[in-house]
Structure formats: C-alpha cells, structure tokens
Design an enzyme around this catalytic site. Structure first.
Site, PDB file in Angstrom:
ATOM      1  N   HIS A   1       0.830   4.186  -2.958  1.00  0.00           N
ATOM      2  CA  HIS A   1       1.053   5.631  -2.983  1.00  0.00           C
ATOM      3  C   HIS A   1       2.293   6.006  -3.791  1.00  0.00           C
ATOM      4  O   HIS A   1       2.382   7.110  -4.310  1.00  0.00           O
ATOM      5  CB  HIS A   1       1.197   6.157  -1.562  1.00  0.00           C
ATOM      6  CG  HIS A   1      -0.053   6.061  -0.751  1.00  0.00           C
ATOM      7  ND1 HIS A   1      -1.272   6.494  -1.203  1.00  0.00           N
ATOM      8  CD2 HIS A   1      -0.267   5.578   0.502  1.00  0.00           C
ATOM      9  CE1 HIS A   1      -2.195   6.300  -0.268  1.00  0.00           C
ATOM     10  NE2 HIS A   1      -1.608   5.741   0.771  1.00  0.00           N
TER      11      HIS A   1
ATOM     12  N   GLU B   1      -6.573   6.656  -1.310  1.00  0.00           N
ATOM     13  CA  GLU B   1      -6.493   5.485  -0.440  1.00  0.00           C
ATOM     14  C   GLU B   1      -7.004   4.226  -1.141  1.00  0.00           C
ATOM     15  O   GLU B   1      -6.403   3.154  -1.039  1.00  0.00           O
ATOM     16  CB  GLU B   1      -7.281   5.721   0.846  1.00  0.00           C
ATOM     17  CG  GLU B   1      -6.647   6.703   1.789  1.00  0.00           C
ATOM     18  CD  GLU B   1      -5.221   6.369   2.121  1.00  0.00           C
ATOM     19  OE1 GLU B   1      -4.901   5.175   2.303  1.00  0.00           O
ATOM     20  OE2 GLU B   1      -4.396   7.293   2.185  1.00  0.00           O
TER      21      GLU B   1
ATOM     22  N   HIS C   1       0.840  -1.207   0.000  1.00  0.00           N
ATOM     23  CA  HIS C   1       0.000   0.000   0.000  1.00  0.00           C
ATOM     24  C   HIS C   1       0.875   1.258   0.000  1.00  0.00           C
ATOM     25  O   HIS C   1       0.670   2.177  -0.804  1.00  0.00           O
ATOM     26  CB  HIS C   1      -0.893  -0.043   1.245  1.00  0.00           C
ATOM     27  CG  HIS C   1      -1.708   1.184   1.504  1.00  0.00           C
ATOM     28  ND1 HIS C   1      -3.073   1.213   1.375  1.00  0.00           N
ATOM     29  CD2 HIS C   1      -1.361   2.436   1.921  1.00  0.00           C
ATOM     30  CE1 HIS C   1      -3.521   2.417   1.696  1.00  0.00           C
ATOM     31  NE2 HIS C   1      -2.502   3.177   2.031  1.00  0.00           N
ATOM     32  N   GLU C   2       1.864   1.283   0.893  1.00  0.00           N
ATOM     33  CA  GLU C   2       2.669   2.486   1.034  1.00  0.00           C
ATOM     34  C   GLU C   2       3.671   2.659  -0.104  1.00  0.00           C
ATOM     35  O   GLU C   2       3.752   3.719  -0.718  1.00  0.00           O
ATOM     36  CB  GLU C   2       3.428   2.455   2.374  1.00  0.00           C
ATOM     37  CG  GLU C   2       2.554   2.327   3.610  1.00  0.00           C
ATOM     38  CD  GLU C   2       1.573   3.471   3.777  1.00  0.00           C
ATOM     39  OE1 GLU C   2       1.686   4.478   3.063  1.00  0.00           O
ATOM     40  OE2 GLU C   2       0.689   3.348   4.631  1.00  0.00           O
TER      41      GLU C   2
END
EC number: 3.4.14.4
Length: 600
Positions: free
Chosen positions: A455, A508, A450-451
């Site tokens: 992103h 997100e 996710h990070e």
C-alpha cells in the site's frame, strides 16, 4: 433448514485477543484516554448496523434486550423448557455471535446473508416467552414483528449485499440502481464532495423525474450553525437534468455520543497532536465534514509512535456496492514493542527495497515519506470485522504528499496462527505440519510487506486544479506500452471514485503481489530473523497460503449474479470468533474465508 452457505456452523471456536499485559503497562492517564476512545468507537460502531440492512438494527436491539434480561445460561434453561434442543440453542447463540461479530446479519467478508439455523417458530417461542418480553411485552413483540421475517428470509435479492436487483444495501434507497450511483458520484465529483460519509436516497417527483438526496453523516441537521466548508454545500442543485439536494444529520444520535466521548478522551491526550486530532474529528462528526476528518488525519500522521493508537471515522468502502462510501470503524490499541522493533528495521530498509520492485523510479513518489509502522495489541475494534493490519488514511492526497501509518495488530495475528490440522483443506499431508509451523511467521512477513511496501508504494499521476502535473509528461514512459502516459487523475478525482466497485479489490491484490514478490528478498527475511532453510520454509508457506486462499475465495462467487463478493486477498484475519480481554470483541469469523481489509 437453509442452505449451509447461509448458516453459521455450531462448532465455531472462540479465541481470546489477549491485551492484558499491554493494558497493564499503561499509565492511569493512558488508560483513561484508551477508555474514552473505546467508548467513542463502540458508539460509532452502531452506525454499521444502519449501513448493512434494514432489519440489522432491529435484530441487534432484540438480541440486546434478550441478553440484558437473562444471561446465556438463564436463557438456555428457558429455551430448553420451550422445546429447543441443545443444538438449536447453540445455533441461536452462534447466530447472535455472528450478528455481533459482523455488526449485522451479513458477513463482513463475503457480503453473504446468514440466518438462524433453527425453526423460526421455535425462536419466536423463546423470544416472546423470555424475561425481556415479560418486562417489555409491546417493545419485544414490535421488534420481532419488524425483523422476524427478514431475519430468516432467503429470497434471491436478500441473499447478499448489492445494488438494485443484485442485492440489498442501506447505503442507497431500495429504488437506486448502479446508474443512479454513477450519476451521484459524478455529481459529488463536480461539487468536490467526498462520498465517504454519505448515503443516497432517491424519490420520484410529481412530474415523474428522479430526485436525489445526498445525506451527510453529522450531529447537526437543519438547525443553524456556524459557517463551515459544509454549510455552503447544503442546498439544491440541478445536475444533468436531475435534481439533487445535499442534507446532513445522518446517524445524528450515534455521532453525538461519539463526540461526547472524544471530548472526554481529549482531556487525557498525551500531546498537542492528539488534542488537535480529536478536535478535528469532533468537528468532522458535528458538521459532516470530510475535510475536517482529513485535517484530523494529518495530526494523526504527525503523532509518531504513540503508546495508545487509534483511528475513527468512515473508513473502508468494501461494503458499498459502488465502492465509494465508507463504513464506520474505530479502533484503540497499544504498542507491542518487540514486533515493532522488527517493523522499524523494515521501514529503515524501505527506500532500498522499493528499488527492487519491477517498475521504473518515475512510478514511485518523488520522496518516500517514512511512515510510522508499529505492532499493536487491540483493545477495541468496532466495525463489521477486524483486520490483521491497517494502512491508513485512505485519502489519496494525504498519502501522496504527507504520508500514512502502518499498523500490525499483534494479538489478532496470534489468533490467526492457531490452525487445527484436521481443519486444513486443499493441502497435502506433507505440507500440513510445515504450514502449521510457519504460517504465523510467514504472515508476519507478508503483513509487513503488504502494508508498508504494498500500500505504501506507487505514485498516482495527477493534474491539479491549476493544470500542473506531478510527473513529466514528456519523459515518463508506460513500461507496458513503451509510450507516454495517456491518462491521469484530475482535481477532485480519487482512486475509489475512478475504480468504483473494483477499487478495494484491485488495491488489495496489488499489495499482496508486492508482498509475495519481496518476500523472496534475503534482506527482508533477515530482518524478521529467518535465514537458510528456515527462510526457504517461510517463503514456501507464504506462497502456499496465498494459493490456498485463492481456493477458499471461490466460495465468494455468486452464480445467480455472475459476480464476486469481496473476494480480494488483503490483510484481514481468517481467524475465529474472538473476544478481547475483559470485553466482547468479535473478530474475523471463521466462516469468512481467508483475508481482506483495505488499505488495510
């Protein structure tokens, strides 16, 4: 009694965010650096109260006075003597914990108000008969008169955060509407001013015309100051027939304390990057300059692999109803070497893994900027909620050209792993044991993906102030339409300013989707030590957790407003009310749902 969705249950657990071992391994200089940064973060966190609701600062001050005069056990004896039951006193403690956890009386995730689960008259007796009231009768009575009614009120507009008739906010004056917010954003864009550290206040002139004050957060107010990029902006403007005045000095006493402790931390910095970073942060908070904060963030990006990691400022825009203004946040944490080694392997594989994503290479950055990705144990996290992972800075221009950092908060994740079987909802019995066993390891994988690749992936198509594009208009094709790119960002425009109310949620969801997609990759699973049947279980539980999170997020729908309140899935911990070693640190309350912090 209030509807259960507006009260906090008495059976909330308390979990320890254990950071003792990590802190013990710090040198004396590193400990002092961490200490003064923590002090700066805690003072700055008080600004969140002023960013939440009109009554939040008064509630916080009232609770602080009560607990300074009597500890919880002493206050309990007084409360029982005043006629409260054990359950009612527990409800009061839970409410106080909720205020500290969320830095206000609205949930940090979901934006819903919560009220004390006991009669107002009984709480009033306890407060006005307390030792604090005996010591300072006028002050305590004044605080109660100011916030007592609002503390319990559940009239429709006060039930959740929002703008105009849709809810309550202190990022805007009460008479501002969504149209005012849009006009103000256009004005800020026209002057190349960021909304991150601003609030907007509207008045009506004698002629009946709206006038707007854009107030910057800063130590300095109207007093003379050395020239900076901000000073020239502090003046009156006419924009689309409306009057705007740019001022500064918002949160001045709080930011003065922040600056004082950053100055003390600077004396114990480990290198020149940290010194220059802190100098620019101080400049930012003194002058009200987002450009100075950007410069500080550049030095922060360059400070690779520090033993003590921190970030501070007006960061996340979740709770601004328009989605542009940043809530104050400050954290201090220390490296967890074992988990960081796994993340280093993930970083080393990132360029290859990016090629697995289902979009053309032209939609990725020209050069992958290798980020710092570490697992940290939290010492301090000041703000309205604590995430499980962070990807910052949020400045799009820095992320695109200079990079970013990824942070996984290991002791937060450890708390998130603890799942009581009897409290698992929406799962079949056969899945519950599997979920409990693999939720933690699967969350490690998801947070990492996710990070770093959620992103950290993707390219914003931009035309700069000179008219130069950062992509080839002739050859880059939109894979959805098969046509050339039809729109792009122009100078001064950002993701938040363009997407406004859905910016954080959209980002997100994008990051979570990338995580789900890439968790199927055997190479990713091997990096985290999973093969064969274990790898299959990690994949299954990761997807199962996301489906369950979607069901839990249904509680964030507001039928009265036909809207969703911050229901995106991100990396915020679903955990429990938590305390850090040696000091109180409230984290992701258990009523908060499933996740969600940005770029987080």
């Amino acid at each position: 009694m209030a509807d259960t969705q507006y009260i906090l249950p008495n059976d909330i657990g308390v979990s320890s965010l254990d950071c003792r071992e990590a802190f013990r391994l710090l040198s004396p200089t590193e400990r002092l650096y961490a200490h003064y940064l923590s002090r700066a973060a805690w003072y700055g966190g008080l600004a969140v109260l002023l960013q939440t609701s009109p009554e939040a600062p008064y509630i916080y001050a009232l609770l602080s006075r009560l607990f300074r005069a009597q500890d919880p056990d002493q206050l309990r004896q007084h409360a029982l003597a005043e006629g409260l039951t054990e359950e009612e006193y527990q409800a009061f403690l839970v409410y106080a914990a909720g205020v500290y956890s969320n830095m206000g009386n609205y949930k940090s995730f979901g934006d819903t108000k919560f009220v004390p689960n006991l009669p107002k008259e009984k709480l009033e007796q306890v407060i006005l008969g307390s030792k604090a009231a005996q010591q300072h009768p006028e002050e305590i009575r004044s605080l109660w008169q100011t916030c007592g009614e609002l503390m319990f009120s559940l009239e429709p507009r006060l039930r959740h955060l929002g703008l105009g008739k849709e809810g309550i906010t202190t990022y805007f004056s009460g008479d501002c509407t969504m149209e005012d917010a849009k006009l103000a954003q256009d004005f800020l864009d026209s002057q190349n001013l960021s909304a991150y550290n601003t609030r907007l206040f509207k008045e009506v002139s004698q002629e009946g015309k709206p006038c707007y004050e854009v107030r910057l957060a800063s130590v300095l107010g109207t007093e003379p100051a050395l020239d900076s990029e901000v000073t020239s902006k502090l003046k009156s403007y006419e924009f689309r027939g409306r009057h705007f005045q740019v001022t500064r000095g918002d949160y001045a006493p709080i930011l003065q304390k922040v600056v004082e402790h950053l100055e003390k931390a600077k004396a114990y910095a480990a290198n020149s990057q940290q010194e220059q970073m802190l100098a620019q942060y101080m400049e930012s908070f003194i002058q009200g300059s987002i450009e100075a904060h950007k410069r500080g963030s550049r030095f922060w990006i360059q400070d690779k692999g520090p033993i003590v990691e921190s970030y501070i400022g007006f960061i996340e825009s979740y709770r601004d109803p328009f989605g542009s203004r940043g809530e104050f946040e400050g954290f201090v944490a220390m490296v967890n070497k074992a988990m960081s080694a796994k993340f280093e392997r993930l970083v080393a594989s990132a360029e290859q893994l990016l090629k697995e994503l289902p979009w053309p290479p032209a939609f990725e950055k020209d050069k992958f900027l290798t980020p710092d990705f570490t697992s940290l144990d939290v010492l301090t996290f000041a703000g309205s909620g604590i995430p499980a992972g962070i990807n910052i800075p949020n400045y799009d221009d820095l992320r695109q050209t200079e990079g970013f950092k990824n942070v996984s908060l290991g002791n937060v994740l450890a708390v998130a792993y603890a799942t009581q079987r009897e409290k698992l909802t929406f799962l079949e019995e056969d899945d519950k044991d599997l979920y409990i066993r693999w939720k933690g390891p699967s969350f490690d994988v998801q947070v990492g993906l996710h990070e770093l690749l959620g992103h950290g992936s993707g390219k914003l198509f931009v035309q700069d102030e000179k008219g130069v594009f950062n992509f080839d208009q002739e050859t880059v094709i939109n894979p959805e339409t098969g046509e050339q790119i039809q729109s792009w960002y122009r100078s001064g425009e950002t993701w938040d300013s363009k997407f406004s109310t859905i910016a954080s949620s959209y980002e997100e969801c994008r990051a979570e989707t990338v995580g789900l997609y890439l968790c199927l990759n055997p190479q990713v699973l091997e990096i985290f030590g999973f093969e064969g049947e274990d790898a299959e279980d990690v994949i299954y539980v990761n997807w199962l957790n996301m489906v369950r999170a979607g069901l839990l997020a249904l509680e964030f729908y507001t039928p009265e407003a036909s809207s969703w309140r911050q229901a995106q899935m991100g990396a915020r911990m679903p955990g429990s009310t938590s305390t850090a070693a040696k000091s109180v640190l409230w984290a992701g309350p258990p009523w908060s749902g499933s996740c969600g912090d940005s770029r987080c």
